[in-house]
Design a protein around this motif. Structure first.
Motif, short mmCIF file in Angstrom:
data_model
loop_
_atom_site.label_atom_id
_atom_site.label_comp_id
_atom_site.label_asym_id
_atom_site.label_seq_id
_atom_site.Cartn_x
_atom_site.Cartn_y
_atom_site.Cartn_z
N ILE A 1 0.97 -1.18 0.09
CA ILE A 1 -0.06 -0.15 0.15
C ILE A 1 0.98 1.06 0.17
O ILE A 1 1.73 1.25 0.89
CB ILE A 1 -0.96 -0.12 1.01
N LEU A 2 0.81 1.92 -1.01
CA LEU A 2 1.70 3.13 -1.18
C LEU A 2 0.85 4.38 -1.77
O LEU A 2 -0.08 4.38 -2.15
CB LEU A 2 2.74 2.66 -2.16
N CYS A 3 1.55 5.40 -1.43
CA CYS A 3 1.28 6.57 -1.81
C CYS A 3 1.26 6.83 -3.41
O CYS A 3 2.33 5.97 -3.72
CB CYS A 3 1.65 7.96 -1.11
N PRO A 4 0.92 7.73 -4.01
CA PRO A 4 1.01 7.73 -5.52
C PRO A 4 2.62 8.09 -5.98
O PRO A 4 2.99 7.46 -6.86
CB PRO A 4 0.05 8.72 -6.17
N ASN A 5 3.41 8.82 -5.09
CA ASN A 5 4.50 8.98 -5.43
C ASN A 5 5.75 7.92 -5.29
O ASN A 5 6.42 7.87 -5.91
CB ASN A 5 5.03 10.37 -4.49
N CYS A 6 5.34 7.45 -4.12
CA CYS A 6 6.32 5.97 -3.77
C CYS A 6 6.00 5.01 -4.75
O CYS A 6 6.65 4.27 -5.23
CB CYS A 6 5.95 5.65 -2.32
N HIS A 7 4.79 4.83 -5.31
CA HIS A 7 4.30 3.84 -6.25
C HIS A 7 4.87 4.09 -7.61
O HIS A 7 5.66 3.06 -8.12
CB HIS A 7 2.76 3.84 -6.43
N TRP A 8 4.95 5.27 -7.94
CA TRP A 8 5.68 5.78 -9.17
C TRP A 8 7.07 5.54 -9.17
O TRP A 8 7.78 4.99 -9.94
CB TRP A 8 5.40 7.27 -9.51
N GLU A 9 7.85 5.92 -7.80
CA GLU A 9 9.26 5.81 -7.66
C GLU A 9 9.55 4.28 -7.84
O GLU A 9 10.37 3.83 -8.32
CB GLU A 9 9.75 6.59 -6.51
N LEU A 10 8.92 3.45 -7.20
CA LEU A 10 9.01 2.03 -7.10
C LEU A 10 9.07 1.51 -8.74
O LEU A 10 9.80 0.83 -9.17
CB LEU A 10 7.99 1.38 -6.12
N ASP A 11 7.89 1.83 -9.27
CA ASP A 11 7.76 1.48 -10.58
C ASP A 11 8.83 1.78 -11.73
O ASP A 11 9.09 1.29 -12.60
CB ASP A 11 6.42 1.78 -11.24
N ASN A 12 9.29 3.09 -11.31
CA ASN A 12 10.35 3.59 -12.29
C ASN A 12 11.89 3.44 -11.80
O ASN A 12 12.68 3.97 -12.08
CB ASN A 12 9.97 5.10 -12.44
N LYS A 13 11.81 2.43 -10.76
CA LYS A 13 13.38 2.01 -10.12
C LYS A 13 13.82 3.07 -9.45
O LYS A 13 15.00 3.22 -9.34
CB LYS A 13 14.21 1.44 -11.29
N TYR A 14 13.45 4.00 -8.77
CA TYR A 14 13.77 5.17 -7.95
C TYR A 14 13.96 4.53 -6.40
O TYR A 14 14.52 5.14 -5.57
CB TYR A 14 13.01 6.26 -7.88
N ARG A 15 13.06 3.52 -6.28
CA ARG A 15 13.09 2.81 -4.84
C ARG A 15 13.15 1.43 -4.98
O ARG A 15 12.68 0.79 -6.14
CB ARG A 15 11.51 3.23 -4.07
#
Length: 90
Positions: free
Chosen positions: A68-82
């Motif tokens: 369960i992620l906020c939109p920013n962390c979700h985007w960062e995970l999907d785009n390999k920033y996290r």
């Protein structure tokens, strides 16, 4: 069967599983990475597209495959920033 329309078992099962998934995820009210609580969404750890087409929906939506992620962390995970543990990669 509703009004002579056949509803496949799989469709009924997916609907029931979606309901159970929503009930489970409603208990988590903040981002599992940063703690933001105004808006969160379900993120699949293993992307849905990477499963075979005949994979049961309950396998795809198993709680071990969800965050369960906020939109920013979700985007960062999907785009390999996290990474999957929420650590920044840059």
């Amino acid at each position: 069967m509703i009004d002579n329309i056949f509803i496949p078992y799989r469709l009924e099962t997916e609907t029931q599983q979606d309901y159970r998934l929503r009930q489970k995820t409603k208990q988590i009210k903040e981002c599992q990475f940063c703690g933001y609580s105004k808006r969160v969404e379900v993120c699949h750890i293993k992307p849905i597209s990477s499963f075979d087409k005949d994979t049961p929906i309950d396998t795809i939506n198993d709680m071990s495959n969800l965050l369960i992620l906020c939109p920013n962390c979700h985007w960062e995970l999907d785009n390999k920033y996290r990474d999957i543990d929420g650590q920044e990669l840059n």
